[in-house]
Design a protein around this motif. Structure first.
Motif, short mmCIF file in Angstrom:
data_model
loop_
_atom_site.label_atom_id
_atom_site.label_comp_id
_atom_site.label_asym_id
_atom_site.label_seq_id
_atom_site.Cartn_x
_atom_site.Cartn_y
_atom_site.Cartn_z
N MET A 207 -1.95 16.13 -1.47
CA MET A 207 -0.96 15.71 -2.48
C MET A 207 0.42 16.28 -2.11
O MET A 207 0.56 17.48 -1.90
CB MET A 207 -1.39 16.20 -3.87
CG MET A 207 -0.50 15.74 -5.03
SD MET A 207 -0.51 13.94 -5.22
CE MET A 207 0.86 13.74 -6.37
N GLU A 208 1.40 15.38 -2.04
CA GLU A 208 2.72 15.78 -1.58
C GLU A 208 3.56 16.33 -2.73
O GLU A 208 3.57 15.77 -3.82
CB GLU A 208 3.39 14.51 -1.04
CG GLU A 208 4.48 14.78 -0.07
CD GLU A 208 4.77 13.51 0.74
OE1 GLU A 208 4.79 13.61 1.95
OE2 GLU A 208 4.97 12.45 0.12
N GLU A 209 4.28 17.44 -2.46
CA GLU A 209 5.15 18.01 -3.49
C GLU A 209 6.61 17.88 -3.04
O GLU A 209 6.99 18.39 -1.97
CB GLU A 209 4.80 19.48 -3.70
CG GLU A 209 5.48 20.08 -4.92
CD GLU A 209 5.35 21.59 -4.97
OE1 GLU A 209 4.98 22.12 -6.02
OE2 GLU A 209 5.62 22.25 -3.93
N VAL A 210 7.39 17.19 -3.85
CA VAL A 210 8.81 16.98 -3.52
C VAL A 210 9.66 17.42 -4.70
O VAL A 210 9.51 16.92 -5.82
CB VAL A 210 9.10 15.49 -3.20
CG1 VAL A 210 10.57 15.31 -2.80
CG2 VAL A 210 8.18 14.98 -2.11
N LYS A 211 10.53 18.40 -4.47
CA LYS A 211 11.42 18.89 -5.52
C LYS A 211 12.86 18.78 -5.05
O LYS A 211 13.16 18.97 -3.87
CB LYS A 211 11.14 20.37 -5.81
CG LYS A 211 9.83 20.66 -6.50
CD LYS A 211 9.72 22.16 -6.74
CE LYS A 211 8.40 22.51 -7.42
NZ LYS A 211 8.30 23.95 -7.67
N VAL A 212 13.76 18.46 -6.00
CA VAL A 212 15.19 18.46 -5.70
C VAL A 212 15.88 19.42 -6.67
O VAL A 212 15.76 19.26 -7.88
CB VAL A 212 15.80 17.05 -5.86
CG1 VAL A 212 17.31 17.09 -5.61
CG2 VAL A 212 15.13 16.05 -4.93
N TYR A 213 16.55 20.41 -6.11
CA TYR A 213 17.41 21.28 -6.91
C TYR A 213 18.81 20.68 -6.85
O TYR A 213 19.40 20.58 -5.78
CB TYR A 213 17.41 22.71 -6.35
CG TYR A 213 16.08 23.41 -6.56
CD1 TYR A 213 14.99 23.11 -5.75
CD2 TYR A 213 15.91 24.33 -7.59
CE1 TYR A 213 13.76 23.72 -5.97
CE2 TYR A 213 14.68 24.94 -7.81
CZ TYR A 213 13.61 24.63 -6.99
OH TYR A 213 12.40 25.22 -7.21
N GLY A 214 19.32 20.27 -8.02
CA GLY A 214 20.60 19.57 -8.02
C GLY A 214 21.36 19.79 -9.30
O GLY A 214 21.03 20.65 -10.11
N GLY B 205 11.15 5.13 -2.72
CA GLY B 205 10.02 5.11 -3.63
C GLY B 205 9.22 6.40 -3.62
O GLY B 205 8.01 6.40 -3.87
N VAL B 206 9.90 7.52 -3.34
CA VAL B 206 9.22 8.82 -3.31
C VAL B 206 9.39 9.50 -4.67
O VAL B 206 10.51 9.68 -5.14
CB VAL B 206 9.83 9.73 -2.20
CG1 VAL B 206 9.18 11.12 -2.22
CG2 VAL B 206 9.68 9.08 -0.84
N LYS B 207 8.28 9.89 -5.26
CA LYS B 207 8.34 10.60 -6.54
C LYS B 207 8.74 12.05 -6.31
O LYS B 207 8.27 12.67 -5.36
CB LYS B 207 6.98 10.53 -7.25
CG LYS B 207 6.75 9.15 -7.83
CD LYS B 207 5.53 9.10 -8.73
CE LYS B 207 5.36 7.67 -9.24
NZ LYS B 207 4.01 7.39 -9.70
N TYR B 208 9.59 12.55 -7.19
CA TYR B 208 10.06 13.93 -7.02
C TYR B 208 10.32 14.56 -8.38
O TYR B 208 10.52 13.87 -9.37
CB TYR B 208 11.34 13.97 -6.17
CG TYR B 208 12.50 13.25 -6.82
CD1 TYR B 208 12.65 11.87 -6.67
CD2 TYR B 208 13.43 13.94 -7.60
CE1 TYR B 208 13.71 11.20 -7.28
CE2 TYR B 208 14.49 13.27 -8.20
CZ TYR B 208 14.62 11.90 -8.04
OH TYR B 208 15.66 11.24 -8.64
N GLU B 209 10.30 15.88 -8.37
CA GLU B 209 10.66 16.63 -9.57
C GLU B 209 12.12 17.07 -9.40
O GLU B 209 12.49 17.62 -8.36
CB GLU B 209 9.74 17.86 -9.69
CG GLU B 209 10.01 18.71 -10.93
CD GLU B 209 9.27 20.05 -10.90
OE1 GLU B 209 9.62 20.91 -11.71
OE2 GLU B 209 8.37 20.22 -10.05
N PHE B 210 12.93 16.81 -10.45
CA PHE B 210 14.33 17.21 -10.37
C PHE B 210 14.54 18.49 -11.17
O PHE B 210 14.15 18.56 -12.34
CB PHE B 210 15.23 16.11 -10.91
CG PHE B 210 16.70 16.44 -10.82
CD1 PHE B 210 17.36 16.37 -9.60
CD2 PHE B 210 17.42 16.85 -11.94
CE1 PHE B 210 18.71 16.70 -9.50
CE2 PHE B 210 18.76 17.18 -11.85
CZ PHE B 210 19.42 17.10 -10.63
#
Lengths: 223, 223
Positions: free
Chosen positions: B1-8, B26-31
């Motif tokens: 399971m891929e984990e993608v986070k954006v600090y912004g 189309g990549v799901k990420y946590e902002f």
């Protein structure tokens, strides 16, 4: 028949980046030495935005900005890759190349070549940047421990130019005692890349030019 | 399971570059919204060098600098390419993205947000940079006439932020009359990219924040 030209200057780190990349790839090119005080019409035509060297002209089409040119060279001529293949290593390489080209390089200039009233502050800023590099190299072994030719080429500024500039300006900021990690890594690059170091500008010739542009330095003694 | 986070941060152009690129792919990420006056320990850990947003964290590994992140995203998720495939077009794209991110963006800030004694000079410098962009667009149709998603994303600064900032500061530098080429191109991007414009920061909300940071502007009237 391919035509490859480089508009550059013998003492310029960005100019050498392009030349070394082409040499590593075994690409023959014509080098056009620019007089930076009297830039050629061709250079101004090829890089009207920044009016700066280096410019690579490939079959009549110009590309400016040394880091952009390195990526182009690596994409056109596939032999002897400069960037690593793993996307994370590539990102780390681009990040640190940008750090050296856009943070360390101007900081060295401000601290060593055009120190004004705030010379001390500028020197402190440079030392802080070098500590960031030192920490990265010691803790993470620099770009993840995976050296690559792109990074070696960009790092030549730290390896070759900073020692010359600090001898000229008598500001010995980057020393083996204070930055052992950077020096260990310099030693490794020098060991592996003797061939690409061959044509870097000579220290004494650099001193002559620096004295003309920036004047003599108090403590400078020819070696 | 891929984990993608954006600090912004919601008002930041570089932060939106990263979010838009992930959305296009189309990549799901946590902002994670950062308070720029009180940055989180995580942000400082992930970007100790610049201490800035945006940072992309992919499966625990951080990448900083928005243009470096865009290249990474494009290399990891191949669907809906951002950069063009031709090496020369890629080089032109990187060159102009750098120009917008590193020349135009700070020039707008200096001219519109923190104008000091040399406000007139700073405005002239910005106008000069916009003329360079106008000339490129009119003569060469911008990055060789081949629009690409990477350039569209970086160009959002010109399309969305400059109009807001010049309304806020009452410095109407970029007008349709003086820069018809830039406006024609803005119109085209807006026509094609309505979807990626959807979540850009709202003008009135931007004004509220700008007034807190930079104070009210003489001629500013809420619309």
């Amino acid at each position: 028949m391919e035509e490859v030209k480089v508009y550059g200057a013998w003492g310029s780190p960005p100019s050498h980046r392009v030349e070394i990349a082409l040499k590593l790839k075994g690409v023959k090119y014509e080098f056009i030495e620019e007089d930076l005080k009297n830039k050629s019409e061709e250079l101004l035509k090829y890089n009207p935005v920044h009016k700066k060297i280096p410019v690579l002209v490939h079959n009549g089409r110009p590309i400016a900005e040394s880091l952009v040119i390195l990526e182009y060279i690596d994409e056109i001529w596939k032999q002897c890759p400069l960037l690593p293949t793993d996307p994370y290593d590539r990102a780390q390489t681009r990040f640190w190349a940008k750090f050296i080209a856009e943070k360390i390089t101007p900081a060295v200039r401000d601290a060593m070549l055009i120190p004004g009233e705030d010379a001390e502050k500028k020197t402190e800023e440079l030392i802080e940047l070098l500590h960031i590099l030192e920490k990265e190299i010691k803790e993470k072994k620099f770009v993840g421990g995976n050296r690559n030719k792109y990074m070696d080429i960009v790092s030549l500024y730290v390896i070759h130019w900073i020692p010359i500039l600090q001898e000229y300006s008598s500001k010995h900021v980057l020393t083996r005692e204070k930055f052992p990690g950077i020096y260990d890594w310099i030693d490794q690059v020098l060991l592996d890349c003797g061939d690409i170091m061959e044509n870097l500008p000579d220290k004494n010739k650099m001193f002559d030019v620096l004295r003309v542009i920036f004047g003599p330095r108090n403590n400078y003694k020819p070696t």
